[in-house]
Design an enzyme around this catalytic site. Structure first.
Site, PDB file in Angstrom:
ATOM      1  N   GLU A  87      -5.109  -7.375   1.345  1.00  0.00           N
ATOM      2  CA  GLU A  87      -4.669  -6.432   0.798  1.00  0.00           C
ATOM      3  C   GLU A  87      -4.805  -6.455  -0.881  1.00  0.00           C
ATOM      4  O   GLU A  87      -4.612  -6.172  -1.628  1.00  0.00           O
ATOM      5  CB  GLU A  87      -3.760  -5.347   1.508  1.00  0.00           C
ATOM      6  CG  GLU A  87      -3.539  -4.513   2.229  1.00  0.00           C
ATOM      7  CD  GLU A  87      -3.310  -2.942   1.970  1.00  0.00           C
ATOM      8  OE1 GLU A  87      -3.559  -2.359   2.240  1.00  0.00           O
ATOM      9  OE2 GLU A  87      -2.375  -3.673   2.355  1.00  0.00           O
ATOM     10  N   HIS A 106       3.365  -4.389  -3.314  1.00  0.00           N
ATOM     11  CA  HIS A 106       2.759  -2.968  -2.587  1.00  0.00           C
ATOM     12  C   HIS A 106       3.736  -3.380  -1.287  1.00  0.00           C
ATOM     13  O   HIS A 106       4.183  -4.316  -0.809  1.00  0.00           O
ATOM     14  CB  HIS A 106       1.487  -3.966  -2.105  1.00  0.00           C
ATOM     15  CG  HIS A 106       0.916  -2.710  -0.595  1.00  0.00           C
ATOM     16  ND1 HIS A 106       0.999  -1.545  -0.738  1.00  0.00           N
ATOM     17  CD2 HIS A 106       0.021  -3.066   0.028  1.00  0.00           C
ATOM     18  CE1 HIS A 106      -0.085  -1.151   0.352  1.00  0.00           C
ATOM     19  NE2 HIS A 106      -0.085  -2.055   0.812  1.00  0.00           N
ATOM     20  N   HIS A 108       5.226  -1.166   2.258  1.00  0.00           N
ATOM     21  CA  HIS A 108       5.239   0.142   3.521  1.00  0.00           C
ATOM     22  C   HIS A 108       6.942   0.439   4.032  1.00  0.00           C
ATOM     23  O   HIS A 108       6.923   0.604   4.618  1.00  0.00           O
ATOM     24  CB  HIS A 108       5.035  -0.100   4.541  1.00  0.00           C
ATOM     25  CG  HIS A 108       3.387  -1.144   4.325  1.00  0.00           C
ATOM     26  ND1 HIS A 108       3.264  -1.991   5.327  1.00  0.00           N
ATOM     27  CD2 HIS A 108       2.027  -1.152   3.760  1.00  0.00           C
ATOM     28  CE1 HIS A 108       1.525  -2.684   5.398  1.00  0.00           C
ATOM     29  NE2 HIS A 108       1.433  -2.385   3.627  1.00  0.00           N
ATOM     30  N   HIS A 176       0.733   4.715   4.776  1.00  0.00           N
ATOM     31  CA  HIS A 176       0.561   3.304   5.288  1.00  0.00           C
ATOM     32  C   HIS A 176       1.211   2.791   3.870  1.00  0.00           C
ATOM     33  O   HIS A 176       2.228   2.549   4.554  1.00  0.00           O
ATOM     34  CB  HIS A 176      -1.299   3.237   3.579  1.00  0.00           C
ATOM     35  CG  HIS A 176      -1.396   1.423   3.532  1.00  0.00           C
ATOM     36  ND1 HIS A 176      -2.470   1.369   2.998  1.00  0.00           N
ATOM     37  CD2 HIS A 176      -0.335   0.635   3.727  1.00  0.00           C
ATOM     38  CE1 HIS A 176      -2.360  -0.334   3.691  1.00  0.00           C
ATOM     39  NE2 HIS A 176      -0.623  -0.250   3.429  1.00  0.00           N
TER      40      HIS A 176
HETATM   41 ZN    ZN Z   1      -0.507  -2.373   3.146  1.00  0.00          ZN
END
Ligand code: ZN
Length: 250
Positions: A87, A106, A108, A176
């Site tokens: 990602e 980034h 979760h 996500h």
């Molecule tokens: Zn992710």
């Protein structure tokens, strides 16, 4: 891609900066923002079309030797056999779209995820999370790409996410996780941590309110409180950074 096709480096950077980036990954793990997954990146300070991020490894294990340099299409300059995060395009495409952003997280982080699943917007519940008052858009990958594995695993999906982020510094990703960005590494880490904390406080407040109005920060209060936060946030960074230094020596 063979080494011969790799993009050129933007030039050497201070070792202390790479140590800070590695430390940022460990800080985010210690603060419960990332677990086995998630990543943080930093734009090259002298070459705005390059950024740095660790190889594909759990954030709590990152060392400065794990950092790879990328161009903004997220091709590695110096992978030398090291694996890249699937990602990474989240980072490259946000840097392309937003010259004012120099660091991206980034994650979760679990308390945030519900706000991407129901039509209840995140709101700024307290002054440390003032940046949320500017609004938190939700990126629903299925809107443009239909059924997917939910991952932003190529440039086209990265562009779509950056477009939804727009001028905001935080965006949720349906089912996500989220992204938190900032002009500095310290600010992006601060925002990622307080996005998760704010989500928890909002769940508690929502339950307590039982449908009654919640006296959250409005947009003007958000603006007024966010400026000082970017300076005050350094106190939190200094604490978290010293904890990493005490445990690993760098
Ligand atoms: Zn992710």
């Amino acid at each position: 891609m063979s080494t011969i096709d790799s993009p050129k480096s933007g030039g050497p950077v201070d070792a202390a900066l790479m140590a800070d980036l590695a430390a940022a990954a460990r800080i985010l793990a210690a603060q419960g923002v990332v677990d086995g997954f998630g990543h943080v990146s930093l734009r090259h300070p002298q070459a705005p079309n390059r950024y740095f991020m660790s190889r594909s490894i759990a954030p709590a294990l990152v060392t400065p030797a794990d950092i790879i340099e990328y161009d903004l299409d997220s091709n590695p300059c110096n992978a030398n056999g090291r694996g890249s995060f699937l990602e990474r395009f989240i980072h490259g495409e946000i840097y392309k779209a937003r010259p004012d952003i120099n660091a991206v997280v980034h994650s979760h982080s679990p308390s945030v995820i519900p706000f991407g699943l129901v039509n209840v917007p995140m709101q700024a519940m307290f002054h440390n999370a003032a940046f949320i008052a500017a609004g938190v858009p939700v990126f629903d990958i299925s809107r443009k790409f239909g059924a997917t594995d939910m991952l932003v695993s190529d440039g086209v999906k990265g562009v779509a996410l950056a477009k939804v982020l727009g001028k905001n510094d935080i965006a949720l990703m349906r089912a996500h996780g989220s992204v938190a960005c900032g002009p500095t590494l310290q600010t992006a880490v601060f925002r990622a941590v307080y996005t998760e904390v704010n989500a928890r406080v909002q769940h508690w407040t929502h339950a307590l309110a039982g449908g009654a109005p919640m006296a959250v920060l409005d947009a003007e209060e958000g603006k007024l409180a966010d400026g000082p936060n970017q300076t005050a946030g350094m106190r939190a960074w200094d604490l978290w950074r010293s904890q990493v230094r005490a445990s690993v020596g760098w």
